[in-house]
Design a protein around this motif. Structure first.
Motif: not given
Length: 341
Positions: A265-293
């Protein structure tokens, strides 16, 4: 105990083919999978001591990782270990803890163990010890972080397309005051991500002034929180923030919440490097995902090429944007139609 001939018979291939697979030199994926399946079924274990005496090799690789507390690097190390093990190699892991001095200690320790080759995700911009590694002709591959002036192949992700998509995503959501929390000054990946994002925003007519770029003192949540605090105290605080590391993004989220503000609502937030639990934060975090494996597997194969004395090019794999609710949701076509009525 099963021997290499037993493996060859079970897989329906020659002993030479089994040897090539175990040395990471099988060009045919189907053949490689047949041989590795036979190895698993028979419980075959190469006689490492005998082989080392014949070849002066130990079938052991070294990995120095930037910071094992960071979930991106933890998964990367796991991918490297699994791929190395599937090819008959052991792996010794050293943690640099984002400290160049600790990195050098780990490098010296690994070299003392007579490893066959080194994978290094460097802390900082390089060191004299890494140059000594090359001077001693120890096979070396850089992982995730390229180091200018160091003549070694690098396996890493490239984020230009993902960051261009992010710039378009934020612009479509009406975010016009973006900011970046960047890694400590001189960290190659942080500097590169900043410039790529700045260029992508400019293509949409959105500026990214230096006042809205904050360099964290470390790649930890505390560093991200400190920079987020400074950004929110600007006369015109940002309405969107990209943290160029996942742990810094968590610190930024903590600071936003501590001030009673809302994401998105007040500020959007994005993380570089996705991790599995970003899908479960509140709110779920938009991320740039690297092909880690994929990065981990490619790094092992690149290093084995160098161990065998062959030239091995650097490897670039594309990152991708994973949109979630931390930037807001674009209106549906139906909602846009109502708004224009």
């Amino acid at each position: 105990m099963a021997n290499i001939k037993d493996v060859a018979e079970r897989a329906g291939v020659s002993v030479a083919t089994v040897s090539r697979v175990l040395n990471g030199r099988s060009p045919v994926p189907a053949t490689r999978e047949k041989v590795l399946a036979a190895v698993r079924e028979l419980g075959y274990r190469p006689n490492v001591l005998a082989r080392a005496l014949r070849t002066a090799r130990t079938r052991t690789l070294g990995l120095v990782i930037s910071d094992l507390r960071n979930p991106f690097f933890t998964e990367l190390a796991d991918a490297v270990e699994q791929e190395a093990r599937s090819l008959g190699y052991s792996l010794i892991i050293g943690n640099a803890g984002e400290s160049p001095e600790q990195q050098d200690d780990q490098l010296r320790t690994l070299l003392d163990r007579r490893i066959d080759g080194l994978l290094v995700s460097s802390a900082g911009t390089g060191s004299a010890v890494l140059r000594e590694v090359l001077a001693a002709h120890t096979p070396l591959v850089l992982l995730d972080r390229a180091l200018p002036g160091l003549a070694a192949p690098c396996v890493r992700a490239e984020g230009s397309a993902a960051l261009a998509e992010l710039a378009a995503h934020l612009t479509a959501l009406g975010r016009r005051r973006p900011a970046v929390i960047v890694a400590p000054a001189g960290t190659p990946t942080g500097d590169e991500r900043l410039e790529l994002f700045r260029t992508a925003l400019a293509a949409h007519g959105v500026p990214l002034p230096d006042a809205r770029v904050g360099s964290a003192p470390d790649l930890r949540p505390e560093g991200g929180r400190r920079v987020m605090r400074e950004l929110l105290e600007l006369p015109e605080p940002p309405d969107a923030v990209l943290a160029t590391d996942n742990l810094m993004a968590l610190g930024a989220l903590d600071e936003i919440r501590a001030r009673g503000l809302r994401v998105p609502g007040d500020v959007a937030l994005v993380a570089y490097d996705d991790v599995a639990w970003f899908a479960h934060t509140d709110p779920p975090l938009t991320a740039v995902a690297q092909p880690t494996r994929e990065l981990g597997r490619a790094a092992v194969h690149t290093l084995l090429e160098r161990i065998e004395g062959r030239e091995a090019p650097s490897v670039l794999l594309p990152a991708r944007l994973v949109p979630r609710r931390s930037c807001g949701e674009q209106p549906t076509a139906q909602a846009r139609g109502r708004g224009s009525a």
